[in-house]
Structures are given as C-alpha cells and as structure tokens.
Design a protein around this motif. Sequence first.
Motif, PDB file in Angstrom:
ATOM      1  N   LYS A 174      33.388  42.302  35.756  1.00 12.62           N
ATOM      2  CA  LYS A 174      34.851  42.273  35.679  1.00 12.62           C
ATOM      3  C   LYS A 174      35.463  42.635  37.032  1.00 12.62           C
ATOM      4  CE  LYS A 174      38.741  44.747  33.738  1.00 12.62           C
ATOM      5  NZ  LYS A 174      39.162  45.180  35.070  1.00 12.62           N
ATOM      6  N   ARG A 175      34.933  43.675  37.676  1.00 11.37           N
ATOM      7  CA  ARG A 175      35.448  44.079  38.993  1.00 11.37           C
ATOM      8  C   ARG A 175      35.265  42.956  40.022  1.00 11.37           C
ATOM      9  NH1 ARG A 175      33.973  49.115  37.169  1.00 11.37           N
ATOM     10  NH2 ARG A 175      31.800  49.005  37.822  1.00 11.37           N
ATOM     11  N   LEU A 176      34.192  42.212  39.899  1.00  6.07           N
ATOM     12  CA  LEU A 176      33.933  41.119  40.819  1.00  6.07           C
ATOM     13  C   LEU A 176      34.871  39.942  40.575  1.00  6.07           C
ATOM     14  CD1 LEU A 176      32.126  39.736  42.973  1.00  6.07           C
ATOM     15  CD2 LEU A 176      30.590  39.077  41.101  1.00  6.07           C
ATOM     16  N   PHE A 177      35.056  39.580  39.307  1.00  9.60           N
ATOM     17  CA  PHE A 177      35.778  38.348  38.984  1.00  9.60           C
ATOM     18  C   PHE A 177      37.261  38.542  38.626  1.00  9.60           C
ATOM     19  CE2 PHE A 177      31.335  37.156  37.673  1.00  9.60           C
ATOM     20  CZ  PHE A 177      31.110  36.308  38.750  1.00  9.60           C
ATOM     21  N   GLU A 178      37.579  39.621  37.933  1.00 11.00           N
ATOM     22  CA  GLU A 178      38.952  39.835  37.474  1.00 11.00           C
ATOM     23  C   GLU A 178      39.337  41.304  37.619  1.00 11.00           C
ATOM     24  OE1 GLU A 178      39.883  36.477  34.242  1.00 11.00           O
ATOM     25  OE2 GLU A 178      38.482  37.966  33.476  1.00 11.00           O
ATOM     26  N   PRO A 179      39.392  41.784  38.847  1.00  8.84           N
ATOM     27  CA  PRO A 179      39.641  43.216  39.057  1.00  8.84           C
ATOM     28  C   PRO A 179      40.993  43.691  38.564  1.00  8.84           C
ATOM     29  CG  PRO A 179      39.753  42.009  41.135  1.00  8.84           C
ATOM     30  CD  PRO A 179      39.260  41.050  40.096  1.00  8.84           C
ATOM     31  N   ASP A 180      41.941  42.785  38.407  1.00  9.44           N
ATOM     32  CA  ASP A 180      43.289  43.193  38.005  1.00  9.44           C
ATOM     33  C   ASP A 180      43.481  43.249  36.494  1.00  9.44           C
ATOM     34  OD1 ASP A 180      43.968  43.394  40.680  1.00  9.44           O
ATOM     35  OD2 ASP A 180      44.620  41.310  40.779  1.00  9.44           O
ATOM     36  N   LEU A 181      42.460  42.888  35.722  1.00  8.90           N
ATOM     37  CA  LEU A 181      42.596  42.949  34.254  1.00  8.90           C
ATOM     38  C   LEU A 181      42.482  44.367  33.765  1.00  8.90           C
ATOM     39  CD1 LEU A 181      40.737  39.947  32.592  1.00  8.90           C
ATOM     40  CD2 LEU A 181      43.162  40.346  32.820  1.00  8.90           C
TER      41      LEU A 181
END
Length: 181
Positions: A174-181
């Motif tokens: 998640k941190r790699l691909f969508e850190p703002d979620l």
Amino acid sequence: MYQRIIDKYYGGCGALRHILLTHSQSVAQRALRIAAMHPELNIDTDFVRNAAMLHDIGIIRVDAPGIECHGTEPYIRHGVCGAEMLRAEGLPESYARVCERHTGAGLTLNDIVSQNLPLPHHDLQPETIEEKLICYADKFFSKTHLDREKTIEQAEKSLSKFGGETLARFRDMKRLFEPDL
C-alpha cells in the motif's frame, strides 16, 4: 493473449467463467490505474493486463462450490494449480509466478510450514513490481461479491486473520502503490 487460455479451460463454464472474468477484469483495472499513477516504477502494463486476467486461472481445479468451483483441490492451491496450467500452456515463467505469489499478501516458507498449508515448501511472496501490483490489487475484490470493491480497511480486515506479518506485507505494498489511502 489471455483469452485463448480462458476459452480453453472455461469454455463451457458459464457461471464460473463469469466469476473469473469479472473478478480478473476488476483486478486488472485497479492495477492499471495504479500503474498509470507511477511512471517512475516502469511497470510493464501489457504484462500486468494479461497476468491479472490469468492470475486466478487455477480456480477451476479447486473445491469451492460457493463460487461454482467443483474441482478436487483445496482453495488455497488455486495459485499453484494456475501456475501449473500456465506452464503446461508454455507461457513465460513470469505468468506462472503471478499465479503462485498472489495468495494473501504472499506466503513465506514459514507461513506454509507453520500453518501446514498444502503448498510447495518454498517462499511464495511476490518479488517483481508487477507481481506485487497484481497481488495488491487482488485484495480489493472477492469472487463472491463481484459488484463491490473493498475499502482499504476492508482489505486489511480480510488479511488480518492471517496474522501480523501478512498484514505488514500488504501495508508495505500500500505504501508503495497508494500511500495516500
């Protein structure tokens, strides 16, 4: 490319084919959306599209009547079954690896041995960026509720039952691909 293989194995499987295609299309769309947001990762989007459509090809061999699967293997083996199928079709090893490595947030050898899982005794964690992306995108879609996309909280809750290490691996993705979620 993927259509020929899906047609071969799922040609006469109306309901199961629908489940496979709908789920796989959802995973592919999310993965491609994420890839478009990360040009710096140099993600092979053609590979992602095809591999996402084939990542669950092995469900036809498992016993999961709730999703129209009437095979003989335990569900946890759908990834290794799919890898065997794609190898038999002569696809590059990279496609088989996506099948094997998308279960959970990847499975370590310790996960497999300590939980006595009916899987090969070697590490099955996603390694390439494309493997990680498909594994990550897959966690937002079930095969029982095809019309719903899970929230990050729902995806984490589904994975939390497999332990803290699994959840930590998902959060790393998640941190790699969508850190703002």
